[in-house]
Design a protein around this motif. Sequence first.
Motif, PDB file in Angstrom:
ATOM      1  N   LEU A   6      -3.556  14.586  12.161  1.00  0.00           N
ATOM      2  CA  LEU A   6      -4.863  14.731  11.516  1.00  0.00           C
ATOM      3  C   LEU A   6      -4.771  15.537  10.227  1.00  0.00           C
ATOM      4  O   LEU A   6      -5.407  15.197   9.215  1.00  0.00           O
ATOM      5  CB  LEU A   6      -5.867  15.367  12.484  1.00  0.00           C
ATOM      6  CG  LEU A   6      -6.275  14.506  13.673  1.00  0.00           C
ATOM      7  CD1 LEU A   6      -7.171  15.295  14.629  1.00  0.00           C
ATOM      8  CD2 LEU A   6      -6.952  13.222  13.223  1.00  0.00           C
ATOM      9  N   VAL A   7      -3.977  16.597  10.240  1.00  0.00           N
ATOM     10  CA  VAL A   7      -3.762  17.396   9.026  1.00  0.00           C
ATOM     11  C   VAL A   7      -3.108  16.541   7.947  1.00  0.00           C
ATOM     12  O   VAL A   7      -3.496  16.589   6.774  1.00  0.00           O
ATOM     13  CB  VAL A   7      -2.920  18.662   9.331  1.00  0.00           C
ATOM     14  CG1 VAL A   7      -2.419  19.324   8.067  1.00  0.00           C
ATOM     15  CG2 VAL A   7      -3.735  19.652  10.163  1.00  0.00           C
ATOM     16  N   LEU A   8      -2.140  15.721   8.348  1.00  0.00           N
ATOM     17  CA  LEU A   8      -1.473  14.833   7.397  1.00  0.00           C
ATOM     18  C   LEU A   8      -2.473  13.843   6.785  1.00  0.00           C
ATOM     19  O   LEU A   8      -2.549  13.696   5.568  1.00  0.00           O
ATOM     20  CB  LEU A   8      -0.327  14.074   8.066  1.00  0.00           C
ATOM     21  CG  LEU A   8       0.366  13.019   7.198  1.00  0.00           C
ATOM     22  CD1 LEU A   8       1.051  13.659   6.004  1.00  0.00           C
ATOM     23  CD2 LEU A   8       1.357  12.218   8.021  1.00  0.00           C
ATOM     24  N   ILE A   9      -3.247  13.180   7.618  1.00  0.00           N
ATOM     25  CA  ILE A   9      -4.152  12.129   7.154  1.00  0.00           C
ATOM     26  C   ILE A   9      -5.306  12.687   6.322  1.00  0.00           C
ATOM     27  O   ILE A   9      -5.650  12.129   5.277  1.00  0.00           O
ATOM     28  CB  ILE A   9      -4.711  11.325   8.354  1.00  0.00           C
ATOM     29  CG1 ILE A   9      -3.581  10.515   8.982  1.00  0.00           C
ATOM     30  CG2 ILE A   9      -5.850  10.411   7.920  1.00  0.00           C
ATOM     31  CD1 ILE A   9      -3.955   9.868  10.311  1.00  0.00           C
ATOM     32  N   PHE A  10      -5.913  13.775   6.767  1.00  0.00           N
ATOM     33  CA  PHE A  10      -7.148  14.250   6.142  1.00  0.00           C
ATOM     34  C   PHE A  10      -6.972  15.392   5.152  1.00  0.00           C
ATOM     35  O   PHE A  10      -7.918  15.729   4.432  1.00  0.00           O
ATOM     36  CB  PHE A  10      -8.161  14.649   7.219  1.00  0.00           C
ATOM     37  CG  PHE A  10      -8.643  13.484   8.021  1.00  0.00           C
ATOM     38  CD1 PHE A  10      -9.479  12.531   7.455  1.00  0.00           C
ATOM     39  CD2 PHE A  10      -8.238  13.314   9.331  1.00  0.00           C
ATOM     40  CE1 PHE A  10      -9.916  11.437   8.191  1.00  0.00           C
ATOM     41  CE2 PHE A  10      -8.670  12.223  10.073  1.00  0.00           C
ATOM     42  CZ  PHE A  10      -9.511  11.284   9.504  1.00  0.00           C
ATOM     43  N   LEU A  11      -5.792  15.993   5.090  1.00  0.00           N
ATOM     44  CA  LEU A  11      -5.598  17.108   4.160  1.00  0.00           C
ATOM     45  C   LEU A  11      -4.368  16.904   3.268  1.00  0.00           C
ATOM     46  O   LEU A  11      -4.499  16.834   2.047  1.00  0.00           O
ATOM     47  CB  LEU A  11      -5.486  18.429   4.945  1.00  0.00           C
ATOM     48  CG  LEU A  11      -5.352  19.690   4.101  1.00  0.00           C
ATOM     49  CD1 LEU A  11      -6.621  19.911   3.274  1.00  0.00           C
ATOM     50  CD2 LEU A  11      -5.083  20.891   4.982  1.00  0.00           C
ATOM     51  N   VAL A  12      -3.216  16.796   3.883  1.00  0.00           N
ATOM     52  CA  VAL A  12      -1.974  16.726   3.111  1.00  0.00           C
ATOM     53  C   VAL A  12      -1.900  15.463   2.251  1.00  0.00           C
ATOM     54  O   VAL A  12      -1.632  15.536   1.053  1.00  0.00           O
ATOM     55  CB  VAL A  12      -0.738  16.829   4.040  1.00  0.00           C
ATOM     56  CG1 VAL A  12       0.554  16.580   3.271  1.00  0.00           C
ATOM     57  CG2 VAL A  12      -0.702  18.200   4.707  1.00  0.00           C
ATOM     58  N   ALA A  13      -2.143  14.301   2.852  1.00  0.00           N
ATOM     59  CA  ALA A  13      -2.045  13.043   2.092  1.00  0.00           C
ATOM     60  C   ALA A  13      -3.048  12.991   0.939  1.00  0.00           C
ATOM     61  O   ALA A  13      -2.649  12.706  -0.194  1.00  0.00           O
ATOM     62  CB  ALA A  13      -2.204  11.836   3.012  1.00  0.00           C
ATOM     63  N   PRO A 114       3.556  19.305   3.792  1.00  0.00           N
ATOM     64  CA  PRO A 114       3.237  18.955   2.399  1.00  0.00           C
ATOM     65  C   PRO A 114       4.496  18.735   1.546  1.00  0.00           C
ATOM     66  O   PRO A 114       4.509  17.855   0.686  1.00  0.00           O
ATOM     67  CB  PRO A 114       2.447  20.156   1.879  1.00  0.00           C
ATOM     68  CG  PRO A 114       1.958  20.868   3.084  1.00  0.00           C
ATOM     69  CD  PRO A 114       2.926  20.560   4.188  1.00  0.00           C
ATOM     70  N   PHE A 115       5.547  19.509   1.793  1.00  0.00           N
ATOM     71  CA  PHE A 115       6.808  19.304   1.077  1.00  0.00           C
ATOM     72  C   PHE A 115       7.330  17.890   1.323  1.00  0.00           C
ATOM     73  O   PHE A 115       7.653  17.150   0.387  1.00  0.00           O
ATOM     74  CB  PHE A 115       7.859  20.335   1.517  1.00  0.00           C
ATOM     75  CG  PHE A 115       9.280  19.870   1.332  1.00  0.00           C
ATOM     76  CD1 PHE A 115       9.818  19.686   0.066  1.00  0.00           C
ATOM     77  CD2 PHE A 115      10.073  19.574   2.434  1.00  0.00           C
ATOM     78  CE1 PHE A 115      11.118  19.225  -0.093  1.00  0.00           C
ATOM     79  CE2 PHE A 115      11.366  19.122   2.281  1.00  0.00           C
ATOM     80  CZ  PHE A 115      11.900  18.947   1.015  1.00  0.00           C
ATOM     81  N   LEU A 116       7.399  17.499   2.604  1.00  0.00           N
ATOM     82  CA  LEU A 116       7.950  16.185   2.943  1.00  0.00           C
ATOM     83  C   LEU A 116       7.097  15.047   2.382  1.00  0.00           C
ATOM     84  O   LEU A 116       7.631  14.056   1.880  1.00  0.00           O
ATOM     85  CB  LEU A 116       8.090  16.046   4.465  1.00  0.00           C
ATOM     86  CG  LEU A 116       9.171  16.909   5.106  1.00  0.00           C
ATOM     87  CD1 LEU A 116       9.058  16.871   6.617  1.00  0.00           C
ATOM     88  CD2 LEU A 116      10.552  16.484   4.630  1.00  0.00           C
ATOM     89  N   PHE A 117       5.766  15.179   2.428  1.00  0.00           N
ATOM     90  CA  PHE A 117       4.915  14.097   1.941  1.00  0.00           C
ATOM     91  C   PHE A 117       4.991  13.978   0.416  1.00  0.00           C
ATOM     92  O   PHE A 117       5.029  12.870  -0.120  1.00  0.00           O
ATOM     93  CB  PHE A 117       3.463  14.277   2.400  1.00  0.00           C
ATOM     94  CG  PHE A 117       2.667  13.017   2.247  1.00  0.00           C
ATOM     95  CD1 PHE A 117       2.815  11.977   3.157  1.00  0.00           C
ATOM     96  CD2 PHE A 117       1.799  12.843   1.183  1.00  0.00           C
ATOM     97  CE1 PHE A 117       2.103  10.792   3.007  1.00  0.00           C
ATOM     98  CE2 PHE A 117       1.079  11.665   1.029  1.00  0.00           C
ATOM     99  CZ  PHE A 117       1.235  10.637   1.936  1.00  0.00           C
ATOM    100  N   ASN A 118       5.042  15.106  -0.289  1.00  0.00           N
ATOM    101  CA  ASN A 118       5.179  15.047  -1.748  1.00  0.00           C
ATOM    102  C   ASN A 118       6.537  14.491  -2.147  1.00  0.00           C
ATOM    103  O   ASN A 118       6.632  13.726  -3.108  1.00  0.00           O
ATOM    104  CB  ASN A 118       4.943  16.426  -2.380  1.00  0.00           C
ATOM    105  CG  ASN A 118       3.485  16.688  -2.608  1.00  0.00           C
ATOM    106  OD1 ASN A 118       2.913  16.265  -3.596  1.00  0.00           O
ATOM    107  ND2 ASN A 118       2.863  17.375  -1.665  1.00  0.00           N
TER     108      ASN A 118
END
Length: 149
Positions: A6-13, A114-118
């Motif tokens: 959820l953090v990935l989908i709604f914040l980090v991404a 956030p590091f991995l997604f960026n």
Amino acid sequence: MIGTILVLIFLVAPLSQLIHELGHIIPGLLFRSDHSELHLGRGKVLLSWKQKRVRVCIHLLFFQGAYSLNERESFFSNREKIWISAGGPLLNGLTASSLFFLSLEEGYGSFTLPFLFNLYLAVINLIPFSLKGKVSDGYRILQALKRCK
């Protein structure tokens, strides 16, 4: 696990995609675009504002992608197109680098995702591909490089 997703989908991404699109807008403005737009998400516009030559729109489904555009009365040169296209992955790469060092100091905590997604956005967007009429930044860069010859 669900919390992380959820953090990935709604914040980090969404934040990482915002960074990516800002990476396209900034060089566009440096190359004197007459008008630039940044859209975060899809669907109905929830929030919109304009500051000088830049319009930002946040859509209802803010977590479903992002896009930007830079427009100028005269065409952008191939060199300018390369920098505008490369700006998104470059800013994601700089962000990933900063987050990597922060995650090292913190011991691989809240900065790791956030590091991995960026990092993912930086790398995947530099790969030249075209899919269902949409092209990657890497594809745009490659096409502009071919026209430079």
